[in-house]
Motif scaffolding. Structure first.
Motif, mmCIF file in Angstrom:
data_model
loop_
_atom_site.group_PDB
_atom_site.id
_atom_site.type_symbol
_atom_site.label_atom_id
_atom_site.label_comp_id
_atom_site.label_asym_id
_atom_site.label_seq_id
_atom_site.Cartn_x
_atom_site.Cartn_y
_atom_site.Cartn_z
ATOM 1 N N CYS A 176 29.136 45.402 62.679
ATOM 2 C CA CYS A 176 27.773 45.865 62.978
ATOM 3 C C CYS A 176 26.764 45.188 62.055
ATOM 4 N N THR A 177 27.111 45.100 60.775
ATOM 5 C CA THR A 177 26.203 44.488 59.800
ATOM 6 C C THR A 177 26.013 43.008 60.068
ATOM 7 N N ALA A 178 27.097 42.316 60.352
ATOM 8 C CA ALA A 178 27.013 40.877 60.612
ATOM 9 C C ALA A 178 26.169 40.590 61.848
ATOM 10 N N PHE A 179 26.392 41.349 62.912
ATOM 11 C CA PHE A 179 25.606 41.157 64.131
ATOM 12 C C PHE A 179 24.138 41.482 63.870
ATOM 13 N N ALA A 180 23.881 42.546 63.124
ATOM 14 C CA ALA A 180 22.506 42.937 62.820
ATOM 15 C C ALA A 180 21.777 41.855 62.036
ATOM 16 N N ARG A 181 22.505 41.115 61.227
ATOM 17 C CA ARG A 181 21.904 40.065 60.401
ATOM 18 C C ARG A 181 21.866 38.702 61.084
ATOM 19 N N GLY A 182 22.234 38.674 62.366
ATOM 20 C CA GLY A 182 22.159 37.427 63.116
ATOM 21 C C GLY A 182 23.302 36.477 62.863
ATOM 22 N N GLU A 183 24.438 36.974 62.351
ATOM 23 C CA GLU A 183 25.578 36.110 62.068
ATOM 24 C C GLU A 183 26.420 35.826 63.303
ATOM 25 N N SER A 184 26.140 36.526 64.398
ATOM 26 C CA SER A 184 26.748 36.201 65.690
ATOM 27 C C SER A 184 25.703 36.478 66.760
ATOM 28 N N ALA A 185 25.883 35.815 67.903
ATOM 29 C CA ALA A 185 24.931 35.998 69.000
ATOM 30 C C ALA A 185 25.241 37.236 69.816
ATOM 31 N N MET A 186 26.535 37.633 69.814
ATOM 32 C CA MET A 186 26.975 38.734 70.663
ATOM 33 C C MET A 186 27.982 39.612 69.920
ATOM 34 N N TYR A 187 28.183 40.812 70.463
ATOM 35 C CA TYR A 187 29.136 41.759 69.888
ATOM 36 C C TYR A 187 29.680 42.607 71.037
ATOM 37 N N GLN A 216 24.042 52.272 64.489
ATOM 38 C CA GLN A 216 24.587 51.700 63.258
ATOM 39 C C GLN A 216 24.002 50.315 63.013
ATOM 40 N N ILE A 217 23.892 49.517 64.059
ATOM 41 C CA ILE A 217 23.342 48.168 63.943
ATOM 42 C C ILE A 217 21.879 48.213 63.505
ATOM 43 N N LEU A 218 21.102 49.073 64.136
ATOM 44 C CA LEU A 218 19.674 49.162 63.816
ATOM 45 C C LEU A 218 19.422 49.767 62.438
ATOM 46 N N SER A 219 20.398 50.512 61.919
ATOM 47 C CA SER A 219 20.232 51.036 60.558
ATOM 48 C C SER A 219 20.253 49.900 59.536
ATOM 49 N N VAL A 220 20.880 48.790 59.914
ATOM 50 C CA VAL A 220 20.920 47.606 59.046
ATOM 51 C C VAL A 220 19.681 46.745 59.261
ATOM 52 N N ASN A 221 19.292 46.591 60.518
ATOM 53 C CA ASN A 221 18.141 45.753 60.868
ATOM 54 C C ASN A 221 17.341 46.432 61.970
ATOM 55 N N PRO A 222 16.396 47.295 61.607
ATOM 56 C CA PRO A 222 15.627 48.042 62.608
ATOM 57 C C PRO A 222 14.802 47.141 63.530
ATOM 58 N N ILE A 225 28.765 43.945 76.411
ATOM 59 C CA ILE A 225 28.461 42.983 75.359
ATOM 60 C C ILE A 225 27.019 43.149 74.899
ATOM 61 N N LEU A 226 26.841 43.495 73.635
ATOM 62 C CA LEU A 226 25.517 43.506 73.036
ATOM 63 C C LEU A 226 25.133 42.081 72.679
ATOM 64 N N TYR A 227 23.856 41.764 72.806
ATOM 65 C CA TYR A 227 23.440 40.411 72.434
ATOM 66 C C TYR A 227 22.082 40.423 71.750
ATOM 67 N N ASN A 228 21.870 39.406 70.942
ATOM 68 C CA ASN A 228 20.622 39.228 70.205
ATOM 69 C C ASN A 228 19.609 38.596 71.161
ATOM 70 N N LYS A 229 18.703 39.411 71.653
ATOM 71 C CA LYS A 229 17.793 38.957 72.713
ATOM 72 C C LYS A 229 16.868 37.841 72.235
ATOM 73 N N ASP A 230 16.366 37.959 71.035
ATOM 74 C CA ASP A 230 15.482 36.906 70.505
ATOM 75 C C ASP A 230 16.226 35.577 70.371
ATOM 76 N N MET A 231 17.475 35.644 69.923
ATOM 77 C CA MET A 231 18.273 34.429 69.773
ATOM 78 C C MET A 231 18.509 33.778 71.138
ATOM 79 N N PHE A 232 18.806 34.592 72.136
ATOM 80 C CA PHE A 232 19.023 34.061 73.484
ATOM 81 C C PHE A 232 17.755 33.394 74.015
ATOM 82 N N GLU A 233 16.605 34.035 73.799
ATOM 83 C CA GLU A 233 15.345 33.464 74.296
ATOM 84 C C GLU A 233 15.001 32.169 73.570
#
Length: 430
Positions: A256-267, A276-282, A152-160
């Motif tokens: 990938c795009t939705a997760f990169a844009r913060g539309e979900s906490a995990m993927y 692919q994710i970082l190509s949307v939001n480095p 499970i990938l997760y948005n670390k900043d969002m979790f913190e």
């Protein structure tokens, strides 16, 4: 050959083997300059730039061998076509999946157990490779190079920001999903319109809950999927409840795009999705953790398999030169370059620097607590990815498991017959 009758051949290889395997057409010969020609065909076109650089560096530093590395878009089809024409490359670069199993069984690959570089490969990946053999076979037929990891990938900043903790068992994961929902955030995004993405969460759940050798047990008639996949199927559906209302509406790129844009906490996806994710939001701060599908925190394992390994073909006329090429590929500097380029996990022992998005999985990687993808044993004709997509739509656990068992017997009948024959001659296929 290895004193072993050919047991099972995929339909694509039958023509190659009709009347016995004739090995010819390989390179490994000296050209007009006196150099030995070694050709590699490898199946990861996304790594073509890396292999172009490796080829250039090798040829610049070796006077007696000329190396050519091909990275075609559909390498598996090209390899099979070449096998039919008896035009074998010296080395093939493939993943540790059912196709590797077919090649071993068809005696296309050379035994590389005498290759000294095997001593540096982690035992866990050698064990994974041996487990892929249709029936036990003397020898070693692949040099594991790099692996991938799924969880499970997760948005670390969002979790913190929300003080969410990484879950270590299933109940903690569900509690986390509820906490995320309470904040008005979608816990997961899925890309199930592309059927192959349905396998990612399935695999990472199943490795925690089903025996690692379940498929082999089924082939031996000692188990079935209905009894062993029930909990995984139930938890798979439970996980889906924390994603979009219609998970089939979105494809891999959408997720990938939705997760990169913060539309979900995990993927729930493999490490391969990060580029692919970082190509949307480095700037996304992404990390990962092992899917905690087990109710017991100590019962989880990292879903990891051989993403790329190198096999010397039985037709190679200059094994010594092929081994010299493998030595070069396995140099720490070259492996680190591949890791940096592809966010991979090294199969070689050593002090390598992994991508930061693997930090949450590092303890599993270091300890060797990893289990191969269940789908590496699934025949492609069975289309388990499509079955999972249908399962997500219909949500009928009993129907899903019943079809899994019946389709397995249908599409694996030749393998089952080979296992039965082996056990009649040699005893239990362990």
């Amino acid at each position: 050959m290895r004193g072993k009758k050919m047991r099972f051949l995929s339909a694509a290889l039958v023509a190659v083997m009709a009347g016995g395997l004739v090995l010819s057409g390989c390179s490994g010969k000296s050209d007009s300059s006196g150099k030995v020609e070694i050709e590699i065909v490898q199946y990861k076109p996304e790594a073509a730039t890396y292999f172009d650089e490796v080829e250039e560096r090798f040829n610049a530093t070796h006077d007696d061998i000329h190396l050519t590395i091909d990275s075609p878009n559909d390498a598996s089809t090209i390899m099979r076509t070449r096998f039919i024409r008896e035009d074998y490359p010296d080395i093939i670069g493939i993943g540790g999946d059912i196709n590797y199993s077919y090649y071993v069984d068809a005696e296309i690959l050379a035994d590389v157990s005498d290759y000294e570089g095997m001593d540096s490969i982690k035992d866990s990946y050698i064990d994974i490779a041996e487990a892929l053999e249709i029936v036990p076979t003397d020898g070693t037929y692949i040099v594991p190079y790099v692996a991938n990891a799924a969880g499970i990938l997760y948005n670390k900043d969002m979790f913190e920001e929300h003080n969410w903790e990484i879950p270590t068992n299933w109940s903690e994961l569900i509690d986390l999903c509820e906490d995320i929902k309470a904040e008005g955030i979608l816990p997961f995004y899925f890309g199930f319109r592309d059927t192959w993405t349905c396998l990612a969460p399935w695999n990472s759940i199943a490795v925690d809950l089903a025996p690692a050798d379940l498929c082999r047990q089924v082939n031996r008639g000692e188990a079935n999927f209905t009894d062993n996949y029930g909990e995984a199927a139930e938890k798979y559906l439970q996980l889906i409840e924390y994603g979009p209302d219609d998970p089939i509406a979105y494809g891999y790129n959408d997720a990938c795009t939705a997760f990169a844009r913060g539309e979900s906490a995990m993927y729930p996806i493999g490490s391969y999705a990060v580029p692919q994710i970082l190509s949307v939001n480095p700037d996304l701060n992404v990390d990962s953790f092992v899917t905690p599908a087990n109710d017991d925190s100590d019962g989880n394992t990292l879903n990891s398999g051989i993403d790329l390994g190198f096999c010397v073909t039985a037709a190679c006329e200059n094994k010594e030169a092929a081994y010299e090429v493998l030595d070069f590929l396995l140099e720490d500097e070259n492996i680190q370059d591949y890791i940096d380029d592809q966010n991979a996990v090294p199969c070689k022992e050593g002090d390598f620097e992994l991508a930061s998005m693997l930090d949450g999985m590092k303890s599993y990687i270091d300890s060797g607590n990893m289990t191969d993808y269940q789908d590496h044993y699934y025949p492609s004709e069975m289309a388990v990815d499509a079955q999972l997509q249908t399962f997500v739509i219909n949500k009928d656990v009993d129907a899903f498991l019943k079809k899994f068992d019946s389709d397995w017997l249908r599409y694996n009948r030749d393998i089952i017959r080979a296992v039965e024959q082996y056990e009649e001659e040699h005893g239990n296929a362990e």
